[in-house]
Motif scaffolding. Structure first.
Motif: not given
Length: 401
Positions: A144-151, A227-232
């Protein structure tokens, strides 16, 4: 007897003592349990092979055909699993060749997070069965934090990860406080909370705030790129930063349980709660903290799903990772290093499923059977010792005597 002869005799005895110590260890039981599972898995592969069944119809006229078909079925199956989980020499590029191992590490990430939490609980005497629900609640809050918040970049990912940990911690706090204050059994409470978490997520996905615009499927909007984990290792591999975080958590779990005062209290409570209470330790506080930490780690397993691989919430966001993590923790003897290796093993088995089905034309359920057999043998060390003629540990012999 000369000094050289005496020295040689002592070295020989030391060598035998070392070999016996290895054979008596729990690590030997784990290794041979895996071997036994692979052997029984081979029998299932033979039984599932159409070529073997066809060759068996004329076994007495040409038995060599049957044995050849059996060998081909088993070898092709395990080669397919190796190529699907570790290394595929048929890949056109080096990236394609090692991609299976990157997939294995990606699948192992949620197992590693959740297994660490369960391992801490096991060593504290708490059999936490609630990792599945804790993963769901962690993924729900963090998603929810990932898709509802704009940061901004960086802050958004940090808060989403913390949201996952918080969601799991809350779901771990509930059985912890009930256990500490009322004596409610953590197994029953956590099992019930698993169902509550699953149905709560299913209900949330019917709400407008959690529904993807323009879609009738129970699926949330995709989490923002920030909010996505970056690819290593870049876009060519699925491995994301969550795996690195999981390794850091493994080190943190080791330090907590082996080097910190709090970890000593956890282990003391697990060994003997009455003695720990007599020694002045706050047993109730330890129980609550263990469940909160275990829940937070399981919530981070949810972050690997919602912020790393799936990138949106669905009712199946946790898959079966919460239950598989129980096996991972048991196979790893509840030790961080063992859990890391067990998570990679089970990640490899899960990643090898499609290759087993496509290349060897065998049902993917064989992988699940092998996993179940590992659980069976790990749960019965005397059976493993009997099958492979391993000596019993010295302390068990003393108790028997």
């Amino acid at each position: 007897m000369s000094d050289q002869t005496a020295t040689a005799t002592d070295e020989k005895r030391d060598g035998r003592g070392l070999l016996r110590e290895i054979a008596e260890s729990q690590t030997a039981v784990v290794v041979f349990a895996i071997i036994a599972s692979m052997i029984l898995g081979s029998l299932l592969i033979i039984a599932a092979s159409e070529d073997v069944r066809e060759a068996a119809t004329y076994f007495f006229s040409r038995p060599s055909d049957t044995f050849s078909a059996m060998w081909h079925a088993v070898s092709s199956a395990y080669i397919a699993m190796f190529q699907g989980a570790i290394y595929n020499p048929n890949g056109g590029t080096f990236a394609a060749q090692i991609r299976p191992f990157m997939q294995t590490l990606t699948v192992a990430t949620p197992l590693l997070f959740a297994g660490l939490g369960l391992g801490i609980g096991f060593r504290a005497g708490l059999f936490n069965i609630g990792a599945q629900g804790q993963i769901i609640m962690g993924a729900t809050l963090g998603g929810y934090v990932g898709f509802a918040w704009d940061l901004p970049v960086g802050l958004h990912l940090l808060l989403a990860v913390l949201g996952c940990a918080l969601g799991g911690a809350i779901w771990g706090f509930i059985p912890g406080i009930l256990k500490a204050t009322t004596g409610a059994h953590e197994v029953i409470v956590t099992i019930m909370l698993n169902y509550i978490a699953l149905n709560l997520l299913s209900w949330l996905l019917t709400l407008e705030a959690f529904q993807r615009p323009g879609s009738d499927n129970p699926q949330s909007p995709q989490v923002a790129d920030t909010a996505e984990y970056p690819l290593v290792l870049g876009d060519q591999f699925p491995l994301h930063l969550g795996f690195v975080l999981a390794l850091l958590c493994a080190w943190g779990a080791w330090w907590l349980m082996e080097r910190s005062t709090l970890g000593f209290q956890f282990r003391a409570v697990g060994a003997n709660p009455s003695a720990a209470r007599t020694a002045g330790m706050n047993v109730k506080r330890a129980i609550v903290l263990v469940m909160v930490i275990a829940g937070a780690l399981a919530g981070l397993a949810g972050s690997a799903q919602v912020l790393g691989t799936e990138k949106s919430l669905t009712s199946g966001i946790a898959a079966s990772f919460g239950f598989d993590a129980i096996t991972v923790a048991l196979l790893g003897r509840s030790r961080p290093l063992g859990i890391v290796l067990a998570a990679i093993l089970f990640g490899g088995l899960r990643a090898a499923g499609p290759a087993l089905q496509v290349q060897a034309q065998l049902p993917v359920d064989i992988v699940l059977v092998i996993q179940s057999l590992i659980v069976l043998f790990i749960a019965a060390p005397p059976l493993v010792r009997f099958l492979f003629r391993l000596p019993a540990p010295t302390h068990e012999k003393e108790v028997a005597a």
